[in-house]
Design an enzyme around this catalytic site. Structure first.
Site, PDB file in Angstrom:
ATOM      1  CG  ASP A  89      23.776  66.948  85.070  1.00  0.00           C
ATOM      2  OD1 ASP A  89      22.798  66.412  84.967  1.00  0.00           O
ATOM      3  OD2 ASP A  89      24.421  67.569  85.978  1.00  0.00           O
ATOM      4  CD  GLU A  91      21.213  63.039  89.682  1.00  0.00           C
ATOM      5  OE1 GLU A  91      22.394  62.434  89.954  1.00  0.00           O
ATOM      6  OE2 GLU A  91      21.286  64.309  89.248  1.00  0.00           O
ATOM      7  CD  GLU A  92      21.771  67.408  89.013  1.00  0.00           C
ATOM      8  OE1 GLU A  92      22.804  67.337  89.855  1.00  0.00           O
ATOM      9  OE2 GLU A  92      22.085  67.474  87.988  1.00  0.00           O
ATOM     10  CG  HIS A 103      26.021  70.701  88.674  1.00  0.00           C
ATOM     11  ND1 HIS A 103      26.296  69.861  89.730  1.00  0.00           N
ATOM     12  CD2 HIS A 103      25.226  69.671  88.006  1.00  0.00           C
ATOM     13  CE1 HIS A 103      25.597  68.803  89.693  1.00  0.00           C
ATOM     14  NE2 HIS A 103      24.886  68.858  88.590  1.00  0.00           N
TER      15      HIS A 103
HETATM   16  N1  TRP Z   1      24.221  64.021  87.689  1.00  0.00           N
HETATM   17  C1  TRP Z   1      25.459  63.446  88.066  1.00  0.00           C
HETATM   18  C2  TRP Z   1      26.000  64.350  89.159  1.00  0.00           C
HETATM   19  O1  TRP Z   1      25.712  65.593  89.265  1.00  0.00           O
HETATM   20  C3  TRP Z   1      26.380  63.604  86.825  1.00  0.00           C
HETATM   21  C4  TRP Z   1      27.434  62.652  87.094  1.00  0.00           C
HETATM   22  C5  TRP Z   1      28.617  62.747  87.734  1.00  0.00           C
HETATM   23  C6  TRP Z   1      27.442  61.372  86.746  1.00  0.00           C
HETATM   24  N2  TRP Z   1      29.553  61.655  87.507  1.00  0.00           N
HETATM   25  C7  TRP Z   1      28.660  60.787  87.074  1.00  0.00           C
HETATM   26  C8  TRP Z   1      26.308  60.748  85.929  1.00  0.00           C
HETATM   27  C9  TRP Z   1      28.762  59.447  86.531  1.00  0.00           C
HETATM   28  C10 TRP Z   1      26.545  59.414  85.456  1.00  0.00           C
HETATM   29  C11 TRP Z   1      27.526  58.710  86.018  1.00  0.00           C
HETATM   30  O2  TRP Z   1      26.388  63.759  89.966  1.00  0.00           O
HETATM   31 ZN    ZN Z   2      23.022  64.558  86.041  1.00  0.00          ZN
END
Ligand code: TRP
Ligand code: ZN
Ligand code: CA
Length: 435
Positions: A133, A167-168, A283
């Site tokens: 991730d 993004e996080e 994470h």
């Molecule tokens: N980076 C996303 C997050 O931390 C990971 C993730 C969770 C995700 N559910 C998802 C990515 C569904 C794509 C589709 O929330």
């Molecule tokens: Zn992610």
């Protein structure tokens, strides 16, 4: 009440879809005349992951927004793309008092009015190096972009790749990109493909259930491998496709699972361990190069290349001719009265054609609620969409209507009615093209 209304709407689903990917060939022709992309080397993808791991290790163990490991990651990706002949743009933004970066890479050539964009977030959380991730998506689209360059691929459409920052912290970079994209530029994006976590150590094979053409392209690829897929349900809108989808751009993507638990049925079809998360290191500090399933990474990287090649190769050109368009937004009341958007056609001699191209762009969170009709100047009604598509978001497609019994000149309307409560939306644009 609402549930039964939705079930009955879903039962009536039929195929009026003529070309969901805006202006592109319908997927039927994409699968009939599938283009063969080069095999993406999983060894090369893994080398990029090793490099991202080294960057994290040299920068306090992470590649998070505002930390030195993030900027080093961006510089690493940018260097490869510049050397391969991409036009790269570093976009900066500020969040939490720190500078953030998006990297946009355009492959020169292709129709600038039909952009196929692929993206992945490049930042990690502060807890770890973020190799699954989302080193995984970042490395796979990087290798796909490099394969485009090696093949000197000259697709019909224009290719763009994006690596998102922060993004996080709430899809910050991708929101910034979309918010700062002028409306004219947004409408040129035929589709956005998102890849966030595609090498999960206990993998599932999930396909986003958004634009039907993109979804079908991925399903066709996996069907060819004999690998079953499921619809992605682990938190819709939890990644960088959401800002694109929210402005009506067709989106799709792949996902191999995060912190949800693999069921027994899923372990049966995909292997791996039931009762365990798809990614137990989600994470956390153990999201290292050891946290990758090579088979999942390999299959997903090949699926990305398959989609990029096929979705950009459509031999069909967008409808050409005289265009009449209304881009004013018209909000559609929830479970309420019908609303319309109008265009006035003038200067066209005689009747409308047998192949009137009706471009419909409706932003809505549940297209199974909607009835959409084209109304000719004399009041004749042509149904375009009748509560099919279930919970899918947004209608963004060109319908072909035989309107040859209608006089061309006059006021044409797109009529939209929302027939079930809860989900809402608006008409984004309505366009008629006379060949
Ligand atoms: N980076 C996303 C997050 O931390 C990971 C993730 C969770 C995700 N559910 C998802 C990515 C569904 C794509 C589709 O929330
Ligand atoms: Zn992610
Ligand atoms: Ca509704």
């Amino acid at each position: 009440m609402k549930l039964s209304a939705r079930l009955s709407a879903a039962v009536g689903a039929s195929a009026l879809v003529l070309g969901a990917f805006a202006g592109a060939a319908p997927v039927a022709s994409a699968s009939e005349q599938a283009v063969t992309p080069p095999d993406i080397s999983v060894a090369n993808v893994k080398q990029h992951l090793t490099d991202l791991q080294s960057i994290a290790t040299a920068n306090g163990g992470n590649r998070a927004h505002g930390r030195t490991g993030y900027k080093a990651s961006i510089d690493f990706v940018k260097g490869k793309l510049d050397a391969a002949g991409y036009t790269t743009t570093l976009q900066t933004f500020t969040y939490n008092g720190a500078t953030g970066y998006n990297l946009i890479a355009d492959w020169p050539g292709g129709d600038p009015n039909q952009v196929v964009m692929s993206g992945s977030h490049l930042d990690s959380v502060t807890a770890g190096p973020g190799i699954n991730d989302n080193g995984s998506g970042s490395a796979a689209i990087l290798e796909t972009a490099l394969a485009v360059s090696r093949a000197q691929f000259q697709p019909t459409k224009h290719l763009r790749f994006g690596w998102w920052g922060a993004e996080e912290l709430g899809l910050v970079g991708s929101k910034y990109y979309v918010n700062n994209l002028p409306a004219a530029e947004r409408s040129k994006i035929s589709g956005y493909l998102n890849f966030d976590m595609i090498g999960s150590p206990n993998p599932g094979y999930f396909v986003y259930d958004d634009d039907p053409t993109i979804e079908q392209t991925f399903k066709t690829y996996f069907a060819g491998l004999g690998v079953p897929t499921e619809i992605e349900t682990e938190g819709d809108g939890r990644s960088d496709h959401a800002p694109f989808k929210n402005v009506g751009i067709p989106v799709g993507g792949l996902f191999s699972g995060a912190d949800y638990t693999k069921t027994a049925a899923q372990a049966q079809k995909w292997g791996g361990t039931s009762g365990q998360a798809f990614d137990r290191c989600y994470h956390s500090s153990c999201d290292t190069t050891a946290n990758i399933n090579d088979t999942a990474l390999d299959r997903n990287a090949d699926a990305i290349a398959y989609a990029v090649w096929n979705l950009s190769s459509g031999s069909t050109t967008p409808p050409t001719g005289t265009v009449f368009e209304n881009t004013a937004d018209v909000s559609v009341p929830d479970n309420g009265a019908a609303v319309t958007s109008s265009v006035t056609v003038s200067g066209v001699t005689g009747n409308a054609p047998t192949n009137l191209a009706v471009g419909v762009n409706i932003v809505h969170t549940y297209i199974g609620d909607l009835v959409v009709d084209l109304i000719a100047p004399d009041g004749s009604v042509y149904n375009l969409h009748n509560r099919t598509g279930g919970s899918a978001d947004n209608i963004n497609q060109t319908y072909t209507v035989n309107a040859s019994s209608e006089v061309a000149n006059g006021v044409w309307k797109l009529r939209v009615q929302d027939k079930a409560s809860v989900d809402t939306g608006y008409i984004n644009s309505f366009k008629l093209t006379f060949p």
